[in-house]
Design a protein around this motif. Structure first.
Motif, PDB file in Angstrom:
ATOM      1  N   GLU A  68      49.746  -8.818  29.525  1.00  0.00           N
ATOM      2  CA  GLU A  68      51.143  -9.158  29.282  1.00  0.00           C
ATOM      3  C   GLU A  68      51.992  -9.094  30.550  1.00  0.00           C
ATOM      4  OE1 GLU A  68      49.194  -7.659  25.598  1.00  0.00           O
ATOM      5  OE2 GLU A  68      49.445  -6.808  27.584  1.00  0.00           O
ATOM      6  N   TYR A  97      55.754  -7.532  24.057  1.00  0.00           N
ATOM      7  CA  TYR A  97      54.712  -8.463  23.625  1.00  0.00           C
ATOM      8  C   TYR A  97      53.324  -7.846  23.634  1.00  0.00           C
ATOM      9  CZ  TYR A  97      57.847 -12.423  23.435  1.00  0.00           C
ATOM     10  OH  TYR A  97      58.845 -13.287  23.084  1.00  0.00           O
ATOM     11  N   ARG A 102      51.972  -9.147  17.957  1.00  0.00           N
ATOM     12  CA  ARG A 102      53.234  -9.660  18.493  1.00  0.00           C
ATOM     13  C   ARG A 102      53.229 -11.179  18.634  1.00  0.00           C
ATOM     14  NH1 ARG A 102      56.977  -5.406  19.155  1.00  0.00           N
ATOM     15  NH2 ARG A 102      55.701  -3.544  19.176  1.00  0.00           N
ATOM     16  N   LEU A 103      52.062 -11.780  18.638  1.00  0.00           N
ATOM     17  CA  LEU A 103      51.966 -13.231  18.825  1.00  0.00           C
ATOM     18  C   LEU A 103      51.676 -13.967  17.523  1.00  0.00           C
ATOM     19  CD1 LEU A 103      49.896 -13.265  22.116  1.00  0.00           C
ATOM     20  CD2 LEU A 103      52.338 -13.633  21.856  1.00  0.00           C
ATOM     21  N   ARG A 106      54.655 -17.671  16.004  1.00  0.00           N
ATOM     22  CA  ARG A 106      55.008 -18.353  17.244  1.00  0.00           C
ATOM     23  C   ARG A 106      56.013 -19.445  16.943  1.00  0.00           C
ATOM     24  NH1 ARG A 106      49.587 -17.248  17.655  1.00  0.00           N
ATOM     25  NH2 ARG A 106      48.923 -19.240  16.848  1.00  0.00           N
TER      26      ARG A 106
END
Length: 127
Positions: A68, A97, A102-103, A106
């Protein structure tokens, strides 16, 4: 209501879906569906690569996980003036992130399925 960057897409969607909740809308530093976003996302024509990357299923989580700080340092440095972001700023983004969860949501998923592709049709636009 104000939206910045990708948050502008969220603010626009909310304003379009709940017009009685929003008396004023400010969208800052963003591209929007129907107002240039599609062109910016067209990697085949030389546009910004990270849109397509983060819309790909599972690949971002696999490659981004554990990198990250490297990602934000390289990306933010390439897309901003020198010294715009301090080391502490970059570390803050990296922490926000960190972790595959966290992803999961999107912005590309919202863009592909948006019912609000032409905000000018419903709202006046000051550009």
């Amino acid at each position: 209501m104000a939206g910045h960057d990708i948050g502008s897409m969220v603010a626009l969607a909310w304003a379009a879906s709940h017009p009685d909740d929003v008396s004023r809308l400010v969208l800052i530093d963003s591209m929007l569906p129907g107002l240039g976003l599609e062109e910016v996302m067209n990697v085949a024509e030389g546009s910004m690569w990270h849109f397509g990357f983060f819309m790909t299923e599972h690949i971002p989580e696999m490659l981004f996980d554990g990198h990250e700080l490297e990602f934000f340092t390289a990306t933010f440095s390439a897309m901003s003036n020198p010294d715009t972001f301090t080391d502490a700023d970059l570390a803050h983004y990296a922490r926000a992130y960190t972790g595959r969860e966290r992803l999961r949501l999107r912005p590309g998923k919202w863009c592909r399925g948006s019912r609000h592709r032409n905000p000018q049709a419903r709202n006046g636009v000051l550009a």
